[in-house]
Scaffold this motif. Structure first.
Motif, PDB file in Angstrom:
ATOM      1  N   MET A 119      14.129 -15.894 -24.553  1.00 52.46           N
ATOM      2  CA  MET A 119      14.721 -15.022 -23.547  1.00 52.46           C
ATOM      3  C   MET A 119      15.053 -15.760 -22.256  1.00 52.46           C
ATOM      4  O   MET A 119      16.102 -15.530 -21.654  1.00 52.46           O
ATOM      5  CB  MET A 119      13.793 -13.841 -23.243  1.00 52.46           C
ATOM      6  CG  MET A 119      14.447 -12.812 -22.337  1.00 52.46           C
ATOM      7  SD  MET A 119      13.398 -11.433 -21.861  1.00 52.46           S
ATOM      8  CE  MET A 119      12.998 -10.727 -23.415  1.00 52.46           C
ATOM      9  N   ALA A 120      14.189 -16.643 -21.825  1.00 51.59           N
ATOM     10  CA  ALA A 120      14.408 -17.363 -20.563  1.00 51.59           C
ATOM     11  C   ALA A 120      15.674 -18.215 -20.595  1.00 51.59           C
ATOM     12  O   ALA A 120      16.357 -18.356 -19.587  1.00 51.59           O
ATOM     13  CB  ALA A 120      13.197 -18.241 -20.247  1.00 51.59           C
ATOM     14  N   ASP A 121      16.005 -18.758 -21.762  1.00 50.10           N
ATOM     15  CA  ASP A 121      17.166 -19.635 -21.874  1.00 50.10           C
ATOM     16  C   ASP A 121      18.444 -18.914 -22.303  1.00 50.10           C
ATOM     17  O   ASP A 121      19.541 -19.408 -22.073  1.00 50.10           O
ATOM     18  CB  ASP A 121      16.883 -20.750 -22.879  1.00 50.10           C
ATOM     19  CG  ASP A 121      15.747 -21.656 -22.422  1.00 50.10           C
ATOM     20  OD1 ASP A 121      15.510 -21.752 -21.201  1.00 50.10           O
ATOM     21  OD2 ASP A 121      15.098 -22.256 -23.295  1.00 50.10           O
ATOM     22  N   TYR A 122      18.313 -17.754 -22.939  1.00 52.21           N
ATOM     23  CA  TYR A 122      19.464 -17.019 -23.476  1.00 52.21           C
ATOM     24  C   TYR A 122      19.390 -15.533 -23.111  1.00 52.21           C
ATOM     25  O   TYR A 122      19.304 -14.661 -23.981  1.00 52.21           O
ATOM     26  CB  TYR A 122      19.527 -17.162 -25.001  1.00 52.21           C
ATOM     27  CG  TYR A 122      19.691 -18.582 -25.469  1.00 52.21           C
ATOM     28  CD1 TYR A 122      20.952 -19.139 -25.624  1.00 52.21           C
ATOM     29  CD2 TYR A 122      18.575 -19.379 -25.741  1.00 52.21           C
ATOM     30  CE1 TYR A 122      21.108 -20.451 -26.044  1.00 52.21           C
ATOM     31  CE2 TYR A 122      18.735 -20.694 -26.161  1.00 52.21           C
ATOM     32  CZ  TYR A 122      19.996 -21.224 -26.310  1.00 52.21           C
ATOM     33  OH  TYR A 122      20.148 -22.513 -26.726  1.00 52.21           O
ATOM     34  N   PRO A 123      19.424 -15.175 -21.828  1.00 51.13           N
ATOM     35  CA  PRO A 123      19.257 -13.774 -21.440  1.00 51.13           C
ATOM     36  C   PRO A 123      20.346 -12.847 -21.978  1.00 51.13           C
ATOM     37  O   PRO A 123      20.089 -11.662 -22.196  1.00 51.13           O
ATOM     38  CB  PRO A 123      19.260 -13.813 -19.913  1.00 51.13           C
ATOM     39  CG  PRO A 123      19.975 -15.055 -19.560  1.00 51.13           C
ATOM     40  CD  PRO A 123      19.648 -16.034 -20.667  1.00 51.13           C
ATOM     41  N   LYS A 124      21.549 -13.365 -22.245  1.00 52.42           N
ATOM     42  CA  LYS A 124      22.632 -12.479 -22.696  1.00 52.42           C
ATOM     43  C   LYS A 124      22.347 -11.867 -24.061  1.00 52.42           C
ATOM     44  O   LYS A 124      22.915 -10.844 -24.402  1.00 52.42           O
ATOM     45  CB  LYS A 124      23.969 -13.204 -22.716  1.00 52.42           C
ATOM     46  CG  LYS A 124      24.193 -14.169 -23.851  1.00 52.42           C
ATOM     47  CD  LYS A 124      25.600 -14.724 -23.790  1.00 52.42           C
ATOM     48  CE  LYS A 124      25.958 -15.505 -25.027  1.00 52.42           C
ATOM     49  NZ  LYS A 124      27.365 -15.894 -25.012  1.00 52.42           N
ATOM     50  N   TYR A 125      21.462 -12.459 -24.839  1.00 53.64           N
ATOM     51  CA  TYR A 125      21.133 -11.894 -26.136  1.00 53.64           C
ATOM     52  C   TYR A 125      20.115 -10.760 -26.041  1.00 53.64           C
ATOM     53  O   TYR A 125      19.921 -10.033 -27.000  1.00 53.64           O
ATOM     54  CB  TYR A 125      20.576 -12.976 -27.072  1.00 53.64           C
ATOM     55  CG  TYR A 125      21.582 -14.052 -27.409  1.00 53.64           C
ATOM     56  CD1 TYR A 125      22.913 -13.757 -27.649  1.00 53.64           C
ATOM     57  CD2 TYR A 125      21.196 -15.380 -27.474  1.00 53.64           C
ATOM     58  CE1 TYR A 125      23.823 -14.747 -27.954  1.00 53.64           C
ATOM     59  CE2 TYR A 125      22.106 -16.376 -27.785  1.00 53.64           C
ATOM     60  CZ  TYR A 125      23.422 -16.041 -28.031  1.00 53.64           C
ATOM     61  OH  TYR A 125      24.314 -17.026 -28.334  1.00 53.64           O
ATOM     62  N   TYR A 126      19.477 -10.602 -24.916  1.00 56.32           N
ATOM     63  CA  TYR A 126      18.395  -9.631 -24.785  1.00 56.32           C
ATOM     64  C   TYR A 126      18.758  -8.421 -23.930  1.00 56.32           C
ATOM     65  O   TYR A 126      17.944  -7.553 -23.727  1.00 56.32           O
ATOM     66  CB  TYR A 126      17.159 -10.306 -24.182  1.00 56.32           C
ATOM     67  CG  TYR A 126      16.560 -11.331 -25.111  1.00 56.32           C
ATOM     68  CD1 TYR A 126      15.571 -10.983 -26.023  1.00 56.32           C
ATOM     69  CD2 TYR A 126      17.010 -12.645 -25.125  1.00 56.32           C
ATOM     70  CE1 TYR A 126      15.031 -11.922 -26.881  1.00 56.32           C
ATOM     71  CE2 TYR A 126      16.489 -13.595 -25.984  1.00 56.32           C
ATOM     72  CZ  TYR A 126      15.499 -13.219 -26.861  1.00 56.32           C
ATOM     73  OH  TYR A 126      14.977 -14.149 -27.714  1.00 56.32           O
TER      74      TYR A 126
END
Length: 127
Positions: A119-126
């Motif tokens: 989540m920290a590196d890819y917030p757009k997926y969450y």
């Protein structure tokens, strides 16, 4: 990062679109994005749920994947988002002790995807 995702991260809500939109199913009545195994570009579960948005499918509730470019999503993004979405739901069901044996395959995929896209590196997926 596009304006829709940035707004969601900053404010917790999507930018609602009220313009009239044409859906690919309007002409024939069949949804070309209805889920089919191993076809990530058809993974409607990877699209956001936005109440009262003209891009939202009246059948599924998610924004229609035909509008994925509005969110800067690719078919691969939809596959990742869908794996995280479905896995998170199954994890909640598992916590309530209502999971089936077949659902463990989805949970395993969720765990692999979660490890690969934190989540920290890819917030757009969450969001």
């Amino acid at each position: 990062m596009n304006k829709e995702i940035k707004h969601r991260i900053e404010n917790g809500t999507w930018v609602v679109c009220s313009e009239h939109r044409e859906f690919p199913c309007d002409a024939g009545g069949d949804c070309p994005y209805e889920y089919r195994p191993r076809s990530p570009e058809r993974n409607i579960k990877g699209m956001p749920l936005i109440d009262w948005d003209s891009r939202s499918c009246p059948t599924y509730g998610h924004v229609c994947p035909v509008f994925m470019e509005d969110f800067d999503f690719s078919p691969e993004d939809l596959e990742i988002r869908a794996a995280l979405h479905c896995g998170a739901l199954l994890k909640r069901i598992d916590e309530m002790r209502r999971i089936t044996k077949n659902a463990y395959l989805i949970l395993a995929r969720y765990e692999r995807t979660l490890a690969k896209y934190p989540m920290a590196d890819y917030p757009k997926y969450y969001i």
